[in-house]
Design a protein around this motif. Sequence first.
Motif, PDB file in Angstrom:
ATOM      1  N   GLN A   1       0.834  -1.205   0.000  1.00 35.71           N
ATOM      2  CA  GLN A   1       0.000   0.000   0.000  1.00 35.71           C
ATOM      3  C   GLN A   1       0.865   1.251   0.000  1.00 35.71           C
ATOM      4  O   GLN A   1       0.588   2.207  -0.735  1.00 35.71           O
TER       5      GLN A   1
ATOM      6  N   ARG B   1       2.284   1.685  -3.429  1.00 31.52           N
ATOM      7  CA  ARG B   1       1.259   2.175  -4.362  1.00 31.52           C
ATOM      8  C   ARG B   1       0.968   3.656  -4.123  1.00 31.52           C
ATOM      9  O   ARG B   1       0.816   4.426  -5.081  1.00 31.52           O
ATOM     10  N   VAL B   2       0.904   4.059  -2.868  1.00 32.80           N
ATOM     11  CA  VAL B   2       0.634   5.462  -2.558  1.00 32.80           C
ATOM     12  C   VAL B   2       1.766   6.346  -3.079  1.00 32.80           C
ATOM     13  O   VAL B   2       1.522   7.391  -3.689  1.00 32.80           O
ATOM     14  N   SER B   3       3.019   5.929  -2.873  1.00 35.87           N
ATOM     15  CA  SER B   3       4.139   6.737  -3.360  1.00 35.87           C
ATOM     16  C   SER B   3       4.171   6.755  -4.886  1.00 35.87           C
ATOM     17  O   SER B   3       4.458   7.798  -5.486  1.00 35.87           O
ATOM     18  N   GLU B   4       3.856   5.619  -5.537  1.00 36.63           N
ATOM     19  CA  GLU B   4       3.795   5.602  -7.005  1.00 36.63           C
ATOM     20  C   GLU B   4       2.686   6.517  -7.508  1.00 36.63           C
ATOM     21  O   GLU B   4       2.878   7.256  -8.483  1.00 36.63           O
ATOM     22  N   ASP B   5       1.529   6.476  -6.848  1.00 40.18           N
ATOM     23  CA  ASP B   5       0.428   7.355  -7.234  1.00 40.18           C
ATOM     24  C   ASP B   5       0.822   8.822  -7.076  1.00 40.18           C
ATOM     25  O   ASP B   5       0.499   9.657  -7.925  1.00 40.18           O
ATOM     26  N   ARG B   6       1.525   9.131  -5.988  1.00 40.73           N
ATOM     27  CA  ARG B   6       1.969  10.506  -5.749  1.00 40.73           C
ATOM     28  C   ARG B   6       2.920  10.958  -6.861  1.00 40.73           C
ATOM     29  O   ARG B   6       2.801  12.062  -7.393  1.00 40.73           O
ATOM     30  N   GLU B   7       3.864  10.078  -7.229  1.00 40.38           N
ATOM     31  CA  GLU B   7       4.809  10.411  -8.298  1.00 40.38           C
ATOM     32  C   GLU B   7       4.085  10.614  -9.625  1.00 40.38           C
ATOM     33  O   GLU B   7       4.392  11.554 -10.371  1.00 40.38           O
ATOM     34  N   ILE B   8       3.116   9.753  -9.910  1.00 34.66           N
ATOM     35  CA  ILE B   8       2.357   9.873 -11.159  1.00 34.66           C
ATOM     36  C   ILE B   8       1.582  11.188 -11.174  1.00 34.66           C
ATOM     37  O   ILE B   8       1.554  11.893 -12.192  1.00 34.66           O
ATOM     38  N   ARG B   9       0.959  11.538 -10.042  1.00 33.35           N
ATOM     39  CA  ARG B   9       0.224  12.811  -9.975  1.00 33.35           C
ATOM     40  C   ARG B   9       1.160  13.998 -10.197  1.00 33.35           C
ATOM     41  O   ARG B   9       0.798  14.953 -10.886  1.00 33.35           O
TER      42      ARG B   9
END
Length: 116
Positions: free
Chosen positions: A61, A64-72
């Motif tokens: 999790q 995934r949160v850090s990947e989502d942050r990078e993508i954003r």
Amino acid sequence: MADHEQGKLWNALLQRFALPLATFCIGFGSSEMMAVQSLHDRVMSNDREIRAVAQDVSREQDTRVSEDREIREQIYSTRAQTEKRMEYVVTLMEGLMKQNSEVIGLFKLQQQFDKK
């Protein structure tokens, strides 16, 4: 005398059945303890596995949160660059329209001078 014979009979009965009964109780108790210990070990093993899975899920999790942050952040950066480029394109188009208007104005002036 009847009491004495009854006492002898009772003693014989206890001697004959007391040892096997005690052995049975001890054996049954120890096998029960072994079963309980085995069950306890399984529960502890399952608890360890559940904790390990929970940690893995937590790590996943977090990843995934850090990947989502990078993508954003990448999307925001790309959007900002696109908006800036669009502003440049609009500025260039306005400049071209202004030049075209000036060229058309010059053609009209030239035509007026040519008519005179």
